[in-house]
Design a protein around this motif. Structure first.
Motif, PDB file in Angstrom:
ATOM      1  N   ALA A 191     120.062 147.662  47.905  1.00 47.49           N
ATOM      2  CA  ALA A 191     120.601 146.952  49.056  1.00 47.49           C
ATOM      3  C   ALA A 191     121.161 147.907  50.099  1.00 47.49           C
ATOM      4  CB  ALA A 191     121.681 145.985  48.593  1.00 47.49           C
ATOM      5  N   THR A 192     120.947 147.557  51.358  1.00 46.79           N
ATOM      6  CA  THR A 192     121.467 148.324  52.489  1.00 46.79           C
ATOM      7  C   THR A 192     121.990 147.341  53.526  1.00 46.79           C
ATOM      8  OG1 THR A 192     119.341 148.337  53.629  1.00 46.79           O
ATOM      9  CG2 THR A 192     119.770 150.178  52.152  1.00 46.79           C
ATOM     10  N   GLY A 193     122.883 147.779  54.361  1.00 45.22           N
ATOM     11  CA  GLY A 193     123.334 146.944  55.466  1.00 45.22           C
ATOM     12  C   GLY A 193     124.305 145.848  55.065  1.00 45.22           C
ATOM     13  N   ASP A 203     113.012 136.200  59.708  1.00 40.22           N
ATOM     14  CA  ASP A 203     114.190 135.882  60.502  1.00 40.22           C
ATOM     15  C   ASP A 203     113.845 135.659  61.967  1.00 40.22           C
ATOM     16  OD1 ASP A 203     113.717 138.506  61.242  1.00 40.22           O
ATOM     17  OD2 ASP A 203     115.745 139.204  60.866  1.00 40.22           O
ATOM     18  N   LYS A 263     111.122 140.974  56.137  1.00 39.00           N
ATOM     19  CA  LYS A 263     111.988 142.025  55.618  1.00 39.00           C
ATOM     20  C   LYS A 263     112.097 141.899  54.106  1.00 39.00           C
ATOM     21  CE  LYS A 263     114.846 142.127  59.740  1.00 39.00           C
ATOM     22  NZ  LYS A 263     116.172 141.903  60.295  1.00 39.00           N
ATOM     23  N   ARG A 288     121.182 140.956  51.306  1.00 40.84           N
ATOM     24  CA  ARG A 288     121.317 142.206  52.064  1.00 40.84           C
ATOM     25  C   ARG A 288     119.936 142.810  52.168  1.00 40.84           C
ATOM     26  NH1 ARG A 288     125.449 146.126  49.449  1.00 40.84           N
ATOM     27  NH2 ARG A 288     124.971 147.305  51.324  1.00 40.84           N
ATOM     28  N   ASN A 289     119.590 143.363  53.323  1.00 42.42           N
ATOM     29  CA  ASN A 289     118.314 144.052  53.439  1.00 42.42           C
ATOM     30  C   ASN A 289     118.246 145.122  52.362  1.00 42.42           C
ATOM     31  OD1 ASN A 289     117.515 142.498  55.597  1.00 42.42           O
ATOM     32  ND2 ASN A 289     118.212 143.954  57.130  1.00 42.42           N
ATOM     33  N   ALA A 300     114.708 142.010  51.053  1.00 40.78           N
ATOM     34  CA  ALA A 300     116.150 141.817  50.878  1.00 40.78           C
ATOM     35  C   ALA A 300     116.474 141.558  49.411  1.00 40.78           C
ATOM     36  CB  ALA A 300     116.644 140.657  51.738  1.00 40.78           C
ATOM     37  N   ASP A 318     115.812 148.572  50.512  1.00 41.44           N
ATOM     38  CA  ASP A 318     114.750 149.561  50.691  1.00 41.44           C
ATOM     39  C   ASP A 318     113.616 149.259  49.708  1.00 41.44           C
ATOM     40  OD1 ASP A 318     115.575 150.540  48.176  1.00 41.44           O
ATOM     41  OD2 ASP A 318     116.603 152.275  49.033  1.00 41.44           O
ATOM     42  N   ALA A 366     117.457 132.893  59.240  1.00 37.41           N
ATOM     43  CA  ALA A 366     116.881 133.680  58.148  1.00 37.41           C
ATOM     44  C   ALA A 366     116.449 132.742  57.026  1.00 37.41           C
ATOM     45  CB  ALA A 366     117.887 134.699  57.628  1.00 37.41           C
TER      46      ALA A 366
END
Length: 96
Positions: A36-38, A59, A2, A28-29, A4, A31, A76
């Motif tokens: 940052a998202t989530g 993870d 991912k 944070r994850n 992040a 795009d 993670a």
């Protein structure tokens, strides 16, 4: 893996012996533009990342396959710092 964004760090003086001495970063994850998202979560740092870095995170059970986290109780792990991202020939992120 991912993408992040590292948003901070945490200190835990009492933890499993296997991860003693490992840097724990809050991520944070993100795009492909680096936004940052989530929800934030903690990842073990294996590459000397820092706050503001866009990183690659592995993870789940895969997090226990690095040289530093073999058989460790981790979910993670930061396995790389991203210098740039390119999508369909367009650079969407470049480290400053």
């Amino acid at each position: 893996m991912k993408i992040a964004l590292v948003i901070g760090s945490t200190i835990s003086t009492i933890k499993d012996e296997v991860i003693r001495g490992r840097k724990l970063l809050i991520v944070r994850n993100a795009d492909t533009a680096g936004k940052a998202t989530g929800e934030p979560y903690i990842a073990v740092d294996t590459v000397s990342a820092g706050t503001g870095d866009l990183v690659m995170v592995t993870d789940g059970s895969s997090a226990r396959y690095t040289n530093q986290t073999t058989n460790a109780p981790v979910d993670a792990v930061i396995v790389g710092v991203i210098d740039s991202l390119e999508m369909s020939g367009k650079v969407t992120y470049r480290k400053e």
